[in-house]
Motif scaffolding. Sequence first.
Motif, short mmCIF file in Angstrom:
data_model
loop_
_atom_site.label_atom_id
_atom_site.label_comp_id
_atom_site.label_asym_id
_atom_site.label_seq_id
_atom_site.Cartn_x
_atom_site.Cartn_y
_atom_site.Cartn_z
N ILE A 131 0.85 -1.20 0.00
CA ILE A 131 0.00 0.00 0.00
C ILE A 131 0.88 1.25 0.00
CG2 ILE A 131 -1.77 1.29 1.25
CD1 ILE A 131 -2.73 -1.43 2.39
N ALA A 132 2.03 1.17 0.70
CA ALA A 132 2.94 2.32 0.77
C ALA A 132 3.75 2.49 -0.51
CB ALA A 132 3.87 2.16 1.97
N GLY A 133 3.84 1.45 -1.34
CA GLY A 133 4.56 1.58 -2.61
C GLY A 133 6.02 1.18 -2.55
N HIS A 134 6.37 0.28 -1.65
CA HIS A 134 7.76 -0.18 -1.59
C HIS A 134 8.13 -0.89 -2.90
CE1 HIS A 134 11.34 -2.27 -0.36
NE2 HIS A 134 11.33 -1.65 0.81
N GLY A 166 -11.55 6.52 -4.17
CA GLY A 166 -11.73 6.28 -5.60
C GLY A 166 -10.50 6.51 -6.46
N GLU A 167 -9.46 7.10 -5.87
CA GLU A 167 -8.23 7.36 -6.64
C GLU A 167 -7.34 6.11 -6.60
OE1 GLU A 167 -7.23 10.44 -8.04
OE2 GLU A 167 -9.24 11.21 -7.60
N ASP A 168 -6.73 5.81 -7.74
CA ASP A 168 -5.89 4.62 -7.86
C ASP A 168 -4.56 4.83 -7.14
OD1 ASP A 168 -4.42 2.44 -8.60
OD2 ASP A 168 -4.82 2.63 -10.75
N VAL A 169 -4.41 4.21 -6.00
CA VAL A 169 -3.20 4.37 -5.19
C VAL A 169 -2.01 3.72 -5.88
CG1 VAL A 169 -2.10 3.66 -3.00
CG2 VAL A 169 -4.45 4.56 -3.00
N LEU A 170 -2.24 2.61 -6.55
CA LEU A 170 -1.14 1.85 -7.15
C LEU A 170 -0.46 2.60 -8.29
CD1 LEU A 170 -2.81 -1.68 -7.09
CD2 LEU A 170 -1.22 -0.68 -5.42
N GLU A 171 -1.17 3.58 -8.85
CA GLU A 171 -0.59 4.41 -9.91
C GLU A 171 0.26 5.54 -9.34
OE1 GLU A 171 -0.78 4.60 -13.46
OE2 GLU A 171 -1.12 2.47 -13.04
N SER A 227 3.14 7.59 -7.07
CA SER A 227 4.49 7.43 -6.52
C SER A 227 4.37 7.39 -5.00
CB SER A 227 5.37 8.61 -6.94
OG SER A 227 4.89 9.79 -6.30
N VAL A 228 5.46 7.02 -4.34
CA VAL A 228 5.45 6.96 -2.87
C VAL A 228 5.06 8.32 -2.29
CG1 VAL A 228 6.90 6.61 -0.83
CG2 VAL A 228 7.10 5.06 -2.78
N ASP A 229 5.64 9.39 -2.83
CA ASP A 229 5.33 10.74 -2.35
C ASP A 229 3.86 11.09 -2.55
OD1 ASP A 229 7.96 10.90 -1.80
OD2 ASP A 229 8.40 12.59 -3.14
N GLU A 230 3.36 10.72 -3.72
CA GLU A 230 1.96 11.02 -4.01
C GLU A 230 1.03 10.29 -3.05
OE1 GLU A 230 2.28 11.90 -8.84
OE2 GLU A 230 1.91 9.86 -8.12
N ARG A 231 1.42 9.09 -2.66
CA ARG A 231 0.58 8.33 -1.71
C ARG A 231 0.52 9.08 -0.38
NH1 ARG A 231 1.45 2.02 -3.48
NH2 ARG A 231 2.08 2.57 -5.59
N ALA A 232 1.68 9.60 0.05
CA ALA A 232 1.70 10.35 1.31
C ALA A 232 0.87 11.62 1.18
CB ALA A 232 3.14 10.68 1.69
#
Length: 252
Positions: free
Chosen positions: A53-56, A70-75, A77-82
């Motif tokens: 989930i964090a994008g490691h 509703g936003e695609d987390v997997l798309e 970057s790590v920064d964008e997830r934060a």
Amino acid sequence: MSTLEIKDLHVSVNTEDGPKEILKGVTLTIKDGETHAIMGPNGSGKSTLAYSIAGHPRYEVTGGTVTLDGEDVLEMSVDERARAGLFLAMQYPVEVPGVSVSNFLRTAKTAISGEAPKLRTWVKDVNGALDLMNLDSTFSSRSVNEGFSGGEKKRHEIAQLDLLDPKVAILDETDSGLDIDALKVVSEGVNRFRERDNKGVLLITHYTRILRYIKPDYVHVFVDGKVADEGGPELADELEANGYEKYLGSKV
Ligand code: ADP
Ligand code: MG
Ligand code: MG
């Protein structure tokens, strides 16, 4: 209002012998104000879920979806997830030699909110957050995680949670290595976070001990990369009494 939705997530890790599937179809939805505990034996894939989930980069998603509102987390970057509002407290936080706690926190806050926090209020906020975790203000000049005790690492992570104020917090084994006093301080910090603004929490834990202080709304039992059982808080009590044996079947 925030919802983290994990659907049929499959994740492989790259090992020396090639990719190995760890998560074999995980489905889980965390809505605002809900605390979900993920419990399970060692090696069942709990940390893999958190890292994915964090994008490691070591974990490759081979199927399924993860969305935040509703936003695609997997798309992302790590920064964008934060920036989108996800926070991960790792089971084994990394050392960042030469970077002080205060600089680290300020950089993280700036990255997430898009502007540097005002210095005067920020110093007060940092000291306040550290104080709530029973860390004194000299702590902020130490290098991140360098020489921290197990308890200091976890308390520092909850101070981060308090200051960064994400939408959803994923806490991986936040209870490991804590004595009873530190466990209480850390749990109170998590409870403050979730009550302050009705936030979602995914609490990963091997032991039921922390669930006496942080009451989950739902408990999911992880076995071999899948959710093997789900229920309310009473499921944690049952695990406390009987362990994971019944889920492991012939593997024990
Ligand atoms: P848990 O957190 O539930 O103890 P993990 O997610 O850490 O489980 O590990 C699940 C499985 O994936 C284990 O068998 C572990 O050995 C394997 N695994 C996890 N990360 C890696 C990695 N980077 N390289 C090789 N194997 C890994
Ligand atoms: Mg483990
Ligand atoms: Mg783990």
